[in-house]
Write an enzyme that holds these catalytic residues in place. Sequence first.
Site, PDB file in Angstrom:
ATOM      1  N   HIS A  27       0.818  -1.206   0.000  1.00 35.28           N
ATOM      2  CA  HIS A  27       0.000   0.000   0.000  1.00 35.28           C
ATOM      3  C   HIS A  27       0.856   1.263   0.000  1.00 35.28           C
ATOM      4  O   HIS A  27       0.446   2.298  -0.529  1.00 35.28           O
ATOM      5  CB  HIS A  27      -0.966  -0.011   1.195  1.00 35.28           C
ATOM      6  CG  HIS A  27      -2.091  -0.981   1.021  1.00 35.28           C
ATOM      7  ND1 HIS A  27      -2.084  -2.235   1.600  1.00 35.28           N
ATOM      8  CD2 HIS A  27      -3.248  -0.911   0.301  1.00 35.28           C
ATOM      9  CE1 HIS A  27      -3.188  -2.867   1.253  1.00 35.28           C
ATOM     10  NE2 HIS A  27      -3.914  -2.095   0.483  1.00 35.28           N
ATOM     11  N   GLU A 269     -10.874 -10.901  -3.965  1.00 34.13           N
ATOM     12  CA  GLU A 269      -9.437 -10.879  -3.697  1.00 34.13           C
ATOM     13  C   GLU A 269      -8.995 -12.118  -2.924  1.00 34.13           C
ATOM     14  O   GLU A 269      -7.805 -12.389  -2.808  1.00 34.13           O
ATOM     15  CB  GLU A 269      -9.048  -9.602  -2.955  1.00 34.13           C
ATOM     16  CG  GLU A 269      -9.928  -9.282  -1.763  1.00 34.13           C
ATOM     17  CD  GLU A 269      -9.746  -7.860  -1.267  1.00 34.13           C
ATOM     18  OE1 GLU A 269      -8.759  -7.193  -1.653  1.00 34.13           O
ATOM     19  OE2 GLU A 269     -10.578  -7.398  -0.475  1.00 34.13           O
ATOM     20  N   ASP A 293      -4.184  -8.280  -3.784  1.00 31.64           N
ATOM     21  CA  ASP A 293      -4.372  -9.316  -2.775  1.00 31.64           C
ATOM     22  C   ASP A 293      -4.689 -10.671  -3.406  1.00 31.64           C
ATOM     23  O   ASP A 293      -4.290 -11.707  -2.883  1.00 31.64           O
ATOM     24  CB  ASP A 293      -5.477  -8.929  -1.790  1.00 31.64           C
ATOM     25  CG  ASP A 293      -4.955  -8.080  -0.640  1.00 31.64           C
ATOM     26  OD1 ASP A 293      -3.769  -8.248  -0.282  1.00 31.64           O
ATOM     27  OD2 ASP A 293      -5.712  -7.261  -0.097  1.00 31.64           O
ATOM     28  N   CYS A 340      -9.691  -3.194  -9.910  1.00 36.34           N
ATOM     29  CA  CYS A 340      -9.231  -1.963  -9.264  1.00 36.34           C
ATOM     30  C   CYS A 340      -7.818  -2.107  -8.698  1.00 36.34           C
ATOM     31  O   CYS A 340      -7.304  -1.187  -8.079  1.00 36.34           O
ATOM     32  CB  CYS A 340     -10.195  -1.532  -8.155  1.00 36.34           C
ATOM     33  SG  CYS A 340     -10.327  -2.711  -6.784  1.00 36.34           S
TER      34      CYS A 340
END
Length: 409
Positions: A27, A269, A293, A340
């Site tokens: 992240h 995910e 993920d 995404c």
Amino acid sequence: ITPADMVRMRAAQFSGFITDIGGPTSHTAIVARSIGVPAVVGSVNARHMIHDHDLLVIDGETGGIVVNPSPEILRHYQEKEQKLLADKSLLWAKRKLASLSLDGEKVTVLGNIENPEEAEEVLKSGGQGIGLYRTEFLFMGNRDSLPTEDEQYEAYAFVLKQMQGKPVTIRTLDIGSDKNLQGELSSAINPALGLRAVRYCLARPDMFMTQLKALLRAAVHGHLKILVPMVAHHHEIVTVKRMLVEAADELRRESKEFSEDYEFGVMVEIPAMAFVIDMVLDDVDFVSIGTNDLIQYMLAIDRIDSDVSDLFDPLHPAVLRVIAQVIKAGIRKGKPVSVCGEMAGDSLYTRLLLGLGLREFSMTAKHIPEIKHIIRQSHIGMTTSKVKKAFKKNPHIQLDASGFIVETE
């Protein structure tokens, strides 16, 4: 550097950063890309080789670091930077053109944001809405308390108003793994598999209810899509839906304005969700594939562990088969499927994803002009045929530097 640190550093003056640990899909790296600064993560021993006042070249494109470059090397990178800026300028000039393929297929290109102010950048970049609003950054950082219902409502409503009827996908709180609340470090041995995302929210129903009420209040201002992350079980979907009904009942009793006109979706995910996607689609309005993920869990690779980051492979046959399976299931059921994760904003994979049937991409605003350009240069019918042909010949898909499939004998 934590993701929360990166968000706080947005207003600071810095040109790039290097870390010894971490992976390209952590992240922290994702936020760095959204800010638009070059970064190299997982360099292992940079702190032992770099000293105060050293001149550095940070090549975020290749992951290269040059310490005290010679004039010739420095000139090479300066020329490379100028070319990149010129290419971006050309793409920027065409950013508002429709993302329509050569054979007339419409593709939706949306933006990912971490804070409300980024919504304007998505619109300026040619985005057609928000495909992922990561709400956790409202909760992180130097906060003494959780954001109130009113504070959250204001943030969500701001984005919905900015989009003026365009879709806004707001993801419920995704705390855990490498994202933690102030003073709440996880003691889990493997936090990526622990109490995170929807699991965390359902374990703290009062906090979650506050967010759900804020979302329903904000829904009166636009096209809201509520996205729930890290879902693995049917009972999690049932519970969140029940809590949304309870949130509406509470708001009704409190005489607060709200709307139940929203779409409800889940992230794919966790591999278990992908394998039962046909059953999941009956309970949702849409799904969004979180490739970061999904790849982590499918390949048993910690995405923030630099020791195994080279094994993080979006082109692994198992990964591509699962993505294709989810997209096909969505088409059969008439339910929208988006991606995404970082694959959506990486131009290397755009043509491949189009060939797999994807028609909705969501990414950092800075990548929108380039991805729209590639879509306009693509003949989706021909690309789909090439992808199908390649899969039949060899499940190990190879792409050249421009993202075209390398045909093998």
